[in-house]
Design a protein around this motif. Structure first.
Motif, PDB file in Angstrom:
ATOM      1  N   ASN A   1       0.815  -1.221   0.000  1.00 23.28           N
ATOM      2  CA  ASN A   1       0.000   0.000   0.000  1.00 23.28           C
ATOM      3  C   ASN A   1       0.849   1.271   0.000  1.00 23.28           C
ATOM      4  O   ASN A   1       0.587   2.210   0.740  1.00 23.28           O
ATOM      5  N   GLY A   2       1.884   1.277  -0.828  1.00 21.44           N
ATOM      6  CA  GLY A   2       2.708   2.470  -0.970  1.00 21.44           C
ATOM      7  C   GLY A   2       3.607   2.778   0.205  1.00 21.44           C
ATOM      8  O   GLY A   2       4.116   3.885   0.321  1.00 21.44           O
ATOM      9  N   ARG A   3       3.832   1.802   1.076  1.00 23.14           N
ATOM     10  CA  ARG A   3       4.660   2.052   2.261  1.00 23.14           C
ATOM     11  C   ARG A   3       5.743   0.983   2.386  1.00 23.14           C
ATOM     12  O   ARG A   3       5.508  -0.190   2.142  1.00 23.14           O
ATOM     13  N   TRP A   4       6.896   1.429   2.805  1.00 19.21           N
ATOM     14  CA  TRP A   4       8.006   0.524   3.109  1.00 19.21           C
ATOM     15  C   TRP A   4       8.527   0.883   4.486  1.00 19.21           C
ATOM     16  O   TRP A   4       8.853   2.043   4.766  1.00 19.21           O
ATOM     17  N   ASP A   5       8.602  -0.087   5.362  1.00 14.83           N
ATOM     18  CA  ASP A   5       9.063   0.129   6.728  1.00 14.83           C
ATOM     19  C   ASP A   5      10.576  -0.086   6.783  1.00 14.83           C
ATOM     20  O   ASP A   5      11.054  -1.194   7.031  1.00 14.83           O
ATOM     21  N   ALA A   6      11.314   0.984   6.508  1.00 13.90           N
ATOM     22  CA  ALA A   6      12.773   0.909   6.488  1.00 13.90           C
ATOM     23  C   ALA A   6      13.325   0.503   7.854  1.00 13.90           C
ATOM     24  O   ALA A   6      14.289  -0.258   7.927  1.00 13.90           O
ATOM     25  N   SER A   7      12.713   0.983   8.911  1.00 17.33           N
ATOM     26  CA  SER A   7      13.209   0.647  10.251  1.00 17.33           C
ATOM     27  C   SER A   7      13.158  -0.856  10.493  1.00 17.33           C
ATOM     28  O   SER A   7      14.140  -1.458  10.936  1.00 17.33           O
TER      29      SER A   7
ATOM     30  N   PHE B   1      13.035  -3.218   8.249  1.00 15.62           N
ATOM     31  CA  PHE B   1      13.953  -3.879   7.320  1.00 15.62           C
ATOM     32  C   PHE B   1      15.373  -3.880   7.871  1.00 15.62           C
ATOM     33  O   PHE B   1      16.029  -4.922   7.930  1.00 15.62           O
ATOM     34  N   PHE B   2      15.871  -2.719   8.316  1.00 11.73           N
ATOM     35  CA  PHE B   2      17.241  -2.645   8.812  1.00 11.73           C
ATOM     36  C   PHE B   2      17.392  -3.260  10.200  1.00 11.73           C
ATOM     37  O   PHE B   2      18.470  -3.739  10.550  1.00 11.73           O
ATOM     38  N   GLU B   3      16.334  -3.300  10.968  1.00 13.61           N
ATOM     39  CA  GLU B   3      16.378  -4.013  12.250  1.00 13.61           C
ATOM     40  C   GLU B   3      16.586  -5.506  12.001  1.00 13.61           C
ATOM     41  O   GLU B   3      17.405  -6.148  12.677  1.00 13.61           O
ATOM     42  N   GLU B   4      15.875  -6.053  11.014  1.00 14.85           N
ATOM     43  CA  GLU B   4      16.047  -7.473  10.678  1.00 14.85           C
ATOM     44  C   GLU B   4      17.452  -7.745  10.150  1.00 14.85           C
ATOM     45  O   GLU B   4      18.081  -8.738  10.519  1.00 14.85           O
ATOM     46  N   LEU B   5      17.958  -6.854   9.291  1.00 11.77           N
ATOM     47  CA  LEU B   5      19.314  -7.040   8.775  1.00 11.77           C
ATOM     48  C   LEU B   5      20.327  -7.038   9.908  1.00 11.77           C
ATOM     49  O   LEU B   5      21.242  -7.865   9.932  1.00 11.77           O
ATOM     50  N   THR B   6      20.177  -6.120  10.843  1.00 13.67           N
ATOM     51  CA  THR B   6      21.102  -6.035  11.972  1.00 13.67           C
ATOM     52  C   THR B   6      21.059  -7.312  12.806  1.00 13.67           C
ATOM     53  O   THR B   6      22.095  -7.816  13.243  1.00 13.67           O
ATOM     54  N   ALA B   7      19.864  -7.854  12.995  1.00 15.14           N
ATOM     55  CA  ALA B   7      19.705  -9.056  13.822  1.00 15.14           C
ATOM     56  C   ALA B   7      20.206 -10.322  13.136  1.00 15.14           C
ATOM     57  O   ALA B   7      20.610 -11.269  13.820  1.00 15.14           O
ATOM     58  N   THR B   8      20.202 -10.349  11.804  1.00  7.98           N
ATOM     59  CA  THR B   8      20.536 -11.596  11.098  1.00  7.98           C
ATOM     60  C   THR B   8      21.880 -11.574  10.380  1.00  7.98           C
ATOM     61  O   THR B   8      22.332 -12.615   9.915  1.00  7.98           O
ATOM     62  N   ASN B   9      22.538 -10.435  10.312  1.00  8.89           N
ATOM     63  CA  ASN B   9      23.821 -10.354   9.621  1.00  8.89           C
ATOM     64  C   ASN B   9      24.944 -10.841  10.530  1.00  8.89           C
ATOM     65  O   ASN B   9      25.073 -10.393  11.674  1.00  8.89           O
ATOM     66  N   ARG B  10      25.773 -11.728  10.016  1.00  7.42           N
ATOM     67  CA  ARG B  10      26.854 -12.316  10.832  1.00  7.42           C
ATOM     68  C   ARG B  10      27.893 -11.288  11.264  1.00  7.42           C
ATOM     69  O   ARG B  10      28.397 -11.346  12.392  1.00  7.42           O
ATOM     70  N   LEU B  11      28.242 -10.360  10.373  1.00  6.43           N
ATOM     71  CA  LEU B  11      29.205  -9.330  10.753  1.00  6.43           C
ATOM     72  C   LEU B  11      28.618  -8.436  11.846  1.00  6.43           C
ATOM     73  O   LEU B  11      29.295  -8.132  12.832  1.00  6.43           O
ATOM     74  N   ALA B  12      27.372  -8.036  11.689  1.00  7.56           N
ATOM     75  CA  ALA B  12      26.720  -7.207  12.714  1.00  7.56           C
ATOM     76  C   ALA B  12      26.666  -7.948  14.042  1.00  7.56           C
ATOM     77  O   ALA B  12      26.884  -7.347  15.109  1.00  7.56           O
ATOM     78  N   GLN B  13      26.404  -9.246  14.001  1.00  9.38           N
ATOM     79  CA  GLN B  13      26.369 -10.040  15.231  1.00  9.38           C
ATOM     80  C   GLN B  13      27.752 -10.139  15.861  1.00  9.38           C
ATOM     81  O   GLN B  13      27.906  -9.943  17.074  1.00  9.38           O
TER      82      GLN B  13
END
Length: 168
Positions: free
Chosen positions: A6-12, A14-26
């Motif tokens: 519906n014309g919306r993207w939740d960037a927060s 998206f990047f919260e998930e990337l931070t939680a699942t990225n091995r380097l971030a971990q």
């Protein structure tokens, strides 16, 4: 099947998930937080004394609406990175910057398929995303960087009389 956005993207989110699942971030103990601009980012980093690395997404966005044959609204979201290091240790700062550059690269590798998914929902990411390093005087003992993502969505600007109190 792709969910309608519906014309919306939740960037927060998206990047919260990337931070939680990225091995380097971990491995580097990056913590995700939402902030309100650069002032909120500095406040979050200063208040979280026990954390050493951050991915912060600003909940405010710059933008504009373009009035043309296909009206659209652009919102620009900012994502900040920060890593603490020994104060005045330029080698430690350089190492932090290299880690953040690599984290940016890895995040962009996940943003590429996300871009395709968004386009299927008429949400368009500007393909040019710049990585900006914050100078060494950002604040003592922390290296910082940020990038911005411009998101364009169609905007229905047709006049709707039901939205107005007018005498006819």
């Amino acid at each position: 099947m792709t969910a309608q956005l519906n014309g919306r993207w939740d960037a927060s989110s998206f990047f919260e998930e990337l931070t939680a699942t990225n091995r380097l971030a971990q491995s580097e103990s990056f913590t995700f937080c939402r902030v309100s601009g650069l002032d909120g980012f500095e406040e979050a980093v200063n208040e979280a004394q026990t954390q050493t690395a951050f991915v912060c997404v600003s909940d405010i966005a710059d933008g504009y609406t373009e009035l043309n044959n296909t009206p659209r609204t652009r919102r620009v979201k900012t994502v900040f990175f920060a890593m603490r290091h020994a104060a005045e240790n330029m080698d430690a700062r350089a190492e932090c910057m290299e880690t953040m550059r690599e984290l940016f690269r890895q995040f962009m590798s996940r943003l590429l398929p996300e871009k395709v998914r968004l386009e299927q929902n008429c949400i368009y990411l500007d393909p040019r995303i710049t990585f900006n390093e914050i100078d060494r005087y950002f604040f003592t003992g922390a290296a910082g960087a940020y990038f911005q993502i411009a998101v364009d969505v169609f905007t229905d600007l047709r006049y709707n009389a039901d939205e107005w109190d007018t005498e006819e």
